[in-house]
Design a protein around this motif. Structure first.
Motif, mmCIF file in Angstrom:
data_model
loop_
_atom_site.group_PDB
_atom_site.id
_atom_site.type_symbol
_atom_site.label_atom_id
_atom_site.label_comp_id
_atom_site.label_asym_id
_atom_site.label_seq_id
_atom_site.Cartn_x
_atom_site.Cartn_y
_atom_site.Cartn_z
ATOM 1 N N GLY A 292 7.420 38.043 -33.688
ATOM 2 C CA GLY A 292 8.856 38.230 -33.843
ATOM 3 C C GLY A 292 9.235 39.643 -34.244
ATOM 4 O O GLY A 292 10.128 40.250 -33.642
ATOM 5 N N ALA A 296 10.946 42.211 -31.761
ATOM 6 C CA ALA A 296 12.325 42.508 -32.143
ATOM 7 C C ALA A 296 12.576 44.007 -32.209
ATOM 8 O O ALA A 296 13.621 44.499 -31.755
ATOM 9 C CB ALA A 296 12.639 41.867 -33.491
ATOM 10 N N ALA A 356 13.636 34.651 -38.855
ATOM 11 C CA ALA A 356 14.307 34.079 -37.686
ATOM 12 C C ALA A 356 15.815 34.265 -37.779
ATOM 13 O O ALA A 356 16.479 34.608 -36.784
ATOM 14 C CB ALA A 356 13.959 32.595 -37.566
ATOM 15 N N LEU A 359 16.587 37.867 -36.935
ATOM 16 C CA LEU A 359 16.529 38.107 -35.496
ATOM 17 C C LEU A 359 17.780 37.577 -34.797
ATOM 18 O O LEU A 359 18.347 38.234 -33.906
ATOM 19 C CB LEU A 359 15.287 37.436 -34.911
ATOM 20 N N GLY A 424 4.354 39.848 -28.664
ATOM 21 C CA GLY A 424 5.800 39.844 -28.832
ATOM 22 C C GLY A 424 6.485 40.829 -27.910
ATOM 23 O O GLY A 424 7.508 40.522 -27.277
ATOM 24 N N GLN A 475 16.053 38.321 -27.858
ATOM 25 C CA GLN A 475 16.025 38.253 -29.315
ATOM 26 C C GLN A 475 16.159 36.810 -29.810
ATOM 27 O O GLN A 475 15.521 36.411 -30.787
ATOM 28 C CB GLN A 475 17.142 39.132 -29.887
ATOM 29 N N GLY A 478 12.888 35.035 -29.418
ATOM 30 C CA GLY A 478 11.996 35.422 -30.512
ATOM 31 C C GLY A 478 12.352 34.712 -31.808
ATOM 32 O O GLY A 478 11.473 34.250 -32.543
ATOM 33 N N ALA A 479 13.651 34.588 -32.102
ATOM 34 C CA ALA A 479 14.087 33.903 -33.323
ATOM 35 C C ALA A 479 13.669 32.442 -33.302
ATOM 36 O O ALA A 479 13.181 31.902 -34.313
ATOM 37 C CB ALA A 479 15.604 34.024 -33.473
ATOM 38 N N VAL A 482 9.852 32.143 -33.866
ATOM 39 C CA VAL A 482 9.473 32.415 -35.253
ATOM 40 C C VAL A 482 9.857 31.246 -36.156
ATOM 41 O O VAL A 482 9.075 30.837 -37.026
ATOM 42 C CB VAL A 482 10.142 33.721 -35.735
#
Length: 511
Positions: A292, A296, A356, A359, A424, A475, A478-479, A482
């Protein structure tokens, strides 16, 4: 963000030896060498627009330029640690500085994306040698009374280097061309070589095992092939031969790595560790937190430059709150104090939930709050999350394995975190590319190429908005990853704690 193998604890006789009057100078030298290695994990993030323009690099090229460094470094960390124990830590520290310096020189003089990728891979070799020896030298240099303080300084420098990369990169790009990002390492390398040769004593393990070279090769091939499959998907199609062959090679190499490690007498990764749910949960969490944070930062610097129009220095300064928050909480001991109250599962759950949320806040900043305020909130949340989760997971990894294998445990976490960062960048970069390709009205490999193909201001506005939407999607992915990974890791750690808790025995009186 990166943990490395620790040396075996010195004997009681060594602890009673007189203190080296130059010990703090030695610590300063190895921390300086460590800093440049960690900085190069994220320093290139603000150079994405510059490299795109100057080298004609596509999004996939940029991902490989960034990932070549972390993938090679991750693949060699454990092997480099074993080699340092066997052949001498000072010797490997000098070799690491020399290789890192040569790679930096080649990167600074590169004329194409392919040359820069190859040079970054060479830097990764030197970085692996350095990361595995700096902490070992610190442990050997300080006695029991000062060792905790010395390692605390070393760890704070680690966190500072990872988080401050975009800021340092922005400052350099504001005054010099992109090659300065690498050539600035050369004075540090020269100083380090002279200082290490003069100040650092040699040390090695009494019974160092021979390096696991086949395991190192298989792990590097597996990670590189899997990341190649992810990076190639948006450009070639997810059912193309590039993706399918890369994924198949990665899966085969990974399976061969597991089989080899189970049979090799002294493996770089002891598979029996994964029987412990504490170890598995901590490794899984470490992978996701670096997935993450690394991904990010890769997307955030593009958002600041391509979408919001900031220059490299301005973009670097606006990412600084992330670095400052991590370092502030580490140096003041706030994260350690409250983390002890929460326990390891609680710290992991809280930290990765905050990461998270950060992000997501960064992704949705433009929708909720105008200007920089939304980004600032997200960056601070990310910093707080990393400050709580990272130490807890490191403690969990080291606490889940026998004390005599603590160095291997630290090396495993370092390898996982390096791979997580590279993964990532690859995965979230692939989401960005796929979403942008689906939205943009022209066929192009990058935002500048798409903008160059437009004919009017309205079309350029449409393309820029599409890129911003694609960044937001990456993004948010990714959040979500995580958050899900953090809760899963915390659950595994909590169950492991309960399983290890002593069962109360009922005491009955005489019949």
């Amino acid at each position: 963000m990166t943990a490395t193998p620790a040396a075996e604890p010195p004997t009681a006789l060594a602890s009673a030896a007189p203190r080296d009057p130059r010990r703090w100078l030695v610590l300063g030298v190895i921390c300086l060498a460590q800093l440049v290695v960690i900085l190069d994990n994220t320093i290139l993030n603000v150079a994405v627009p510059t490299l795109t323009d100057d080298l004609g690099a596509t999004t996939a090229d940029i991902q490989w330029i960034i990932n070549a460094y972390v993938l090679v470094q991750a693949g060699l960390l454990l092997t480099a640690g074993a080699a340092a124990d066997r052949y001498g830590r000072k010797r490997l520290l000098l070799a690491g500085l020399a290789v890192f310096g040569a790679g930096s020189l080649a990167a600074g003089l590169a004329q194409s994306a392919a040359q820069l990728t190859a040079a970054r891979a060479g830097m990764g070799v030197g970085g692996a040698l350095l990361l595995t020896t700096t902490l070992a030298v610190a442990v050997q240099t300080f006695d029991d009374d000062e060792r905790v303080r010395a390692i605390g300084i070393w760890a704070a420098v680690n966190a500072l280097g990872f988080a401050a990369g975009p800021l340092v990169g922005g400052v350099l790009l504001d005054h010099f061309w992109w090659g300065a990002l690498f050539l600035v390492n050369l004075p540090v390398v020269v100083i380090g070589l002279c200082a290490v040769a003069r100040l650092v004593p040699e040390s090695r393990a009494e019974h160092g095992h021979r390096p696991d070279l086949p395991g190192s090769l298989l792990s590097t091939v597996a990670m590189t092939a899997l990341v190649y499959a992810v990076v190639s998907g948006p450009d070639h199609g997810w059912t193309s031969s590039h993706v399918l062959l890369g994924a198949a090679l990665g899966a085969c190499a990974l399976a061969a790595f597991v089989l080899w490690e189970r049979r090799f007498p002294h493996p770089m990764l002891d598979m029996s560790f994964f029987r412990d749910r504490t170890f598995t949960g901590a490794v899984f969490g470490a992978l996701l937190i670096t997935f993450g944070s690394g991904g990010a930062l890769f997307l955030l610097t593009q958002q600041l430059q391509f979408v919001l129009g900031y220059g490299p220095l301005e973009a670097g300064l606006r990412t600084a709150p992330f670095a400052l928050t991590v370092v502030l909480l580490n140096f003041t001991g706030v994260s350690t104090r409250y983390g002890a109250r929460l326990g390891i599962p609680g710290s992991v759950a809280l930290g990765m939930t905050l990461l998270a949320c950060g992000l997501a806040a960064v992704a949705l900043a433009g929708r909720v709050v105008d200007g920089y305020g939304g980004l600032l909130v997200g960056l601070v949340l990310m910093g707080v999350g990393c400050a709580f989760a990272n130490p807890a997971m490191a403690v969990a990894v080291l606490g889940a394995i026998p004390r005599e294998k603590a160095g291997a445990g630290a090396g495993i976490e370092g390898t996982v975190t390096e791979f997580g960062s590279g993964l990532g960048v690859a995965v979230l970069g692939a989401v960005l590319s796929a979403r942008f390709s689906a939205l943009v009205p022209v066929t192009a490999a990058s935002l500048p190429a798409a903008l160059a193909a437009t004919d009017s201001a309205a079309e350029r506005h449409t393309v820029t908005r599409a890129f911003g939407s694609a960044l937001e999607t990456g993004q948010l992915v990714g959040a979500a990853a995580v958050l899900a990974g953090g809760l899963t890791a915390a659950t595994l750690l909590r169950r492991a704690e309960r399983a290890k808790a002593p069962v109360p025995v009922a005491v009955t009186g005489p019949a």
